[in-house]
Structures are given as C-alpha cells and as structure tokens.
Design a protein around this motif. Structure first.
Motif, short mmCIF file in Angstrom:
data_model
loop_
_atom_site.label_atom_id
_atom_site.label_comp_id
_atom_site.label_asym_id
_atom_site.label_seq_id
_atom_site.Cartn_x
_atom_site.Cartn_y
_atom_site.Cartn_z
N GLU A 45 18.11 -25.54 26.33
CA GLU A 45 19.27 -26.32 25.91
C GLU A 45 18.85 -27.75 25.57
OE1 GLU A 45 22.24 -27.19 28.84
OE2 GLU A 45 20.79 -27.52 30.45
N ALA A 46 19.61 -28.34 24.66
CA ALA A 46 19.35 -29.73 24.29
C ALA A 46 19.86 -30.66 25.37
CB ALA A 46 20.01 -30.04 22.95
N VAL A 47 19.06 -31.63 25.73
CA VAL A 47 19.42 -32.62 26.75
C VAL A 47 19.82 -33.94 26.09
CG1 VAL A 47 18.56 -33.97 28.68
CG2 VAL A 47 17.93 -31.56 28.46
N SER A 48 19.00 -34.38 25.15
CA SER A 48 19.29 -35.65 24.51
C SER A 48 18.59 -35.72 23.17
CB SER A 48 18.83 -36.83 25.38
OG SER A 48 17.42 -36.89 25.42
N CYS A 49 19.06 -36.65 22.34
CA CYS A 49 18.41 -36.90 21.07
C CYS A 49 18.61 -38.36 20.73
CB CYS A 49 19.00 -36.01 19.98
SG CYS A 49 18.30 -36.28 18.33
N VAL A 50 17.55 -39.00 20.27
CA VAL A 50 17.66 -40.38 19.81
C VAL A 50 17.21 -40.43 18.36
CG1 VAL A 50 15.38 -40.92 20.77
CG2 VAL A 50 16.96 -42.77 20.22
N ALA A 51 18.04 -41.06 17.53
CA ALA A 51 17.73 -41.10 16.11
C ALA A 51 16.58 -42.07 15.83
CB ALA A 51 18.97 -41.53 15.33
N ARG A 52 15.93 -41.84 14.71
CA ARG A 52 14.78 -42.68 14.33
C ARG A 52 15.18 -44.14 14.21
NH1 ARG A 52 13.69 -39.51 8.94
NH2 ARG A 52 14.86 -37.96 10.08
N SER A 53 16.44 -44.39 13.87
CA SER A 53 16.91 -45.76 13.74
C SER A 53 17.05 -46.44 15.09
CB SER A 53 18.27 -45.77 13.03
OG SER A 53 19.24 -45.14 13.85
N GLY A 54 17.16 -45.63 16.13
CA GLY A 54 17.38 -46.18 17.46
C GLY A 54 18.82 -46.53 17.73
N ASN A 55 19.68 -46.35 16.75
CA ASN A 55 21.08 -46.74 16.88
C ASN A 55 22.01 -45.58 17.20
OD1 ASN A 55 20.49 -49.43 16.22
ND2 ASN A 55 20.59 -48.98 14.03
N ASP A 56 21.46 -44.42 17.37
CA ASP A 56 22.29 -43.24 17.61
C ASP A 56 21.65 -42.40 18.70
OD1 ASP A 56 23.28 -40.29 15.73
OD2 ASP A 56 24.35 -41.42 17.27
N GLU A 57 22.38 -42.19 19.77
CA GLU A 57 21.89 -41.38 20.88
C GLU A 57 22.93 -40.32 21.22
OE1 GLU A 57 19.74 -45.19 23.12
OE2 GLU A 57 20.75 -43.65 24.29
N HIS A 58 22.45 -39.16 21.55
CA HIS A 58 23.32 -38.05 21.95
C HIS A 58 22.82 -37.49 23.26
CE1 HIS A 58 25.38 -37.34 17.92
NE2 HIS A 58 24.46 -38.23 17.63
N TYR A 59 23.77 -37.05 24.08
CA TYR A 59 23.43 -36.46 25.37
C TYR A 59 24.26 -35.22 25.59
CZ TYR A 59 21.08 -40.88 26.21
OH TYR A 59 20.25 -41.96 26.10
N GLY A 60 23.65 -34.25 26.27
CA GLY A 60 24.40 -33.07 26.65
C GLY A 60 25.44 -33.43 27.69
N ASN A 61 26.52 -32.66 27.73
CA ASN A 61 27.62 -32.99 28.65
C ASN A 61 27.18 -32.99 30.11
OD1 ASN A 61 29.53 -33.28 26.61
ND2 ASN A 61 30.06 -31.11 26.62
N SER A 62 26.24 -32.14 30.45
CA SER A 62 25.82 -32.03 31.85
C SER A 62 24.98 -33.21 32.31
CB SER A 62 25.05 -30.73 32.06
OG SER A 62 23.87 -30.73 31.26
N VAL A 63 24.49 -34.03 31.39
CA VAL A 63 23.62 -35.14 31.79
C VAL A 63 24.19 -36.51 31.40
CG1 VAL A 63 21.62 -33.64 31.53
CG2 VAL A 63 22.21 -35.22 29.68
N LYS A 64 25.31 -36.53 30.71
CA LYS A 64 25.90 -37.81 30.30
C LYS A 64 26.16 -38.69 31.50
CE LYS A 64 28.17 -36.58 25.96
NZ LYS A 64 29.45 -36.30 25.29
N GLY A 65 25.79 -39.95 31.38
CA GLY A 65 25.98 -40.89 32.47
C GLY A 65 24.87 -40.87 33.50
N ARG A 66 23.99 -39.89 33.42
CA ARG A 66 22.88 -39.81 34.38
C ARG A 66 21.51 -39.96 33.72
NH1 ARG A 66 21.91 -35.21 37.04
NH2 ARG A 66 22.75 -33.85 35.41
N PHE A 67 21.40 -39.53 32.48
CA PHE A 67 20.13 -39.59 31.75
C PHE A 67 20.22 -40.62 30.65
CE2 PHE A 67 18.50 -34.94 32.49
CZ PHE A 67 18.73 -35.09 33.86
N LEU A 68 19.08 -41.25 30.37
CA LEU A 68 19.04 -42.28 29.33
C LEU A 68 17.68 -42.26 28.65
CD1 LEU A 68 20.74 -44.70 28.22
CD2 LEU A 68 19.44 -46.15 29.78
N THR A 69 17.69 -42.33 27.31
CA THR A 69 16.44 -42.35 26.59
C THR A 69 16.06 -43.79 26.22
OG1 THR A 69 17.57 -42.02 24.48
CG2 THR A 69 16.75 -40.06 25.61
N SER A 70 14.78 -44.03 26.11
CA SER A 70 14.27 -45.31 25.65
C SER A 70 12.93 -45.05 24.98
CB SER A 70 14.13 -46.30 26.81
OG SER A 70 13.20 -45.82 27.76
#
Length: 125
Positions: A45-70
């Motif tokens: 399953e997909a957990v997260s995705c960060v766009a090449r621009s760095g301005n768009d991040e997506h998170y799976g519902n089960s990890v929102k608020g707990r996981f963060l990409t950088s």
C-alpha cells in the motif's frame, strides 16, 4: 538508478523511527518520491508521496498526522519520519520513484518506475 532504504528497526508501540531513502543515478528534484509498505499477508500500500516540486505531499489515511516526509537535496536523500508507531505499521517499507503525479502514485503502484529493496519496520505491543 538506485534507491536504498535504511533505518528500519524494531520499536515499541508509541515509538518513532526515521527511514532514509538514498538516491543515486538521478535526483529527487526530477521525480516524485513515494513510500510504500507491505505487511505480511497483505497487499503493498502507498504510505506517502512527495512531489518533485516539494509543494505537494500526500499521505495514506492510516498514517496522516503521524508520518512526515522530508528531503536533503545535498545528500539526495528522502526521509520518512514516523511517530506514534502502532503494531499495524509493521511492514517492509519501500522507497519508489515515479514520473506521475502523487495523486496517481497513491492510487496505483503501476506508475512506479524504480523501487528500492525495502527496510523492515517492526512495532511490538
């Protein structure tokens, strides 16, 4: 082209981990970078995705608020900071690169061009 994950470990419920995805042969500025996970007996399953621009991040519902990409541009490395870990987060975590928009990546892994080999995360209760 290579993606190498690291940072997986066994932690207790409520703990934190930071996974790293070191890229070589290409730079994350030119690709959308995603994290997927696969638990035993379950589909990946997909957990997260960060766009090449760095301005768009997506998170799976089960990890929102707990996981963060950088990311660290100089090191060409993408990170997944995981907090308040739960036993359900136990899985092999994969880093992946796609030219498609994150909304597509989160919906289907068919858009993934490159995969890492994964790193094991185990959360004990």
């Amino acid at each position: 082209v290579q993606l190498v994950e690291s940072g997986g470990a066994e932690v207790q419920t409520g703990g934190s981990l930071r996974l790293s995805c070191a890229l070589s042969g290409f730079h994350f500025d030119n690709w959308n970078i995603a994290w997927f996970r696969q638990a035993p007996g379950k589909e990946r399953e997909a957990v997260s995705c960060v766009a090449r621009s760095g301005n768009d991040e997506h998170y799976g519902n089960s990890v929102k608020g707990r996981f963060l990409t950088s990311a660290d541009s100089a090191e060409n490395t993408v990170f997944l900071q995981m907090t308040n870990l739960k036993p359900d987060d136990t899985a092999v975590y994969y880093c992946a690169a796609s030219p498609s928009q994150c909304v597509v990546v989160m919906a289907t892994e068919r858009s993934i061009f490159h995969w890492g080999r994964g790193t094991q995360v185990t959360v004990s209760s």
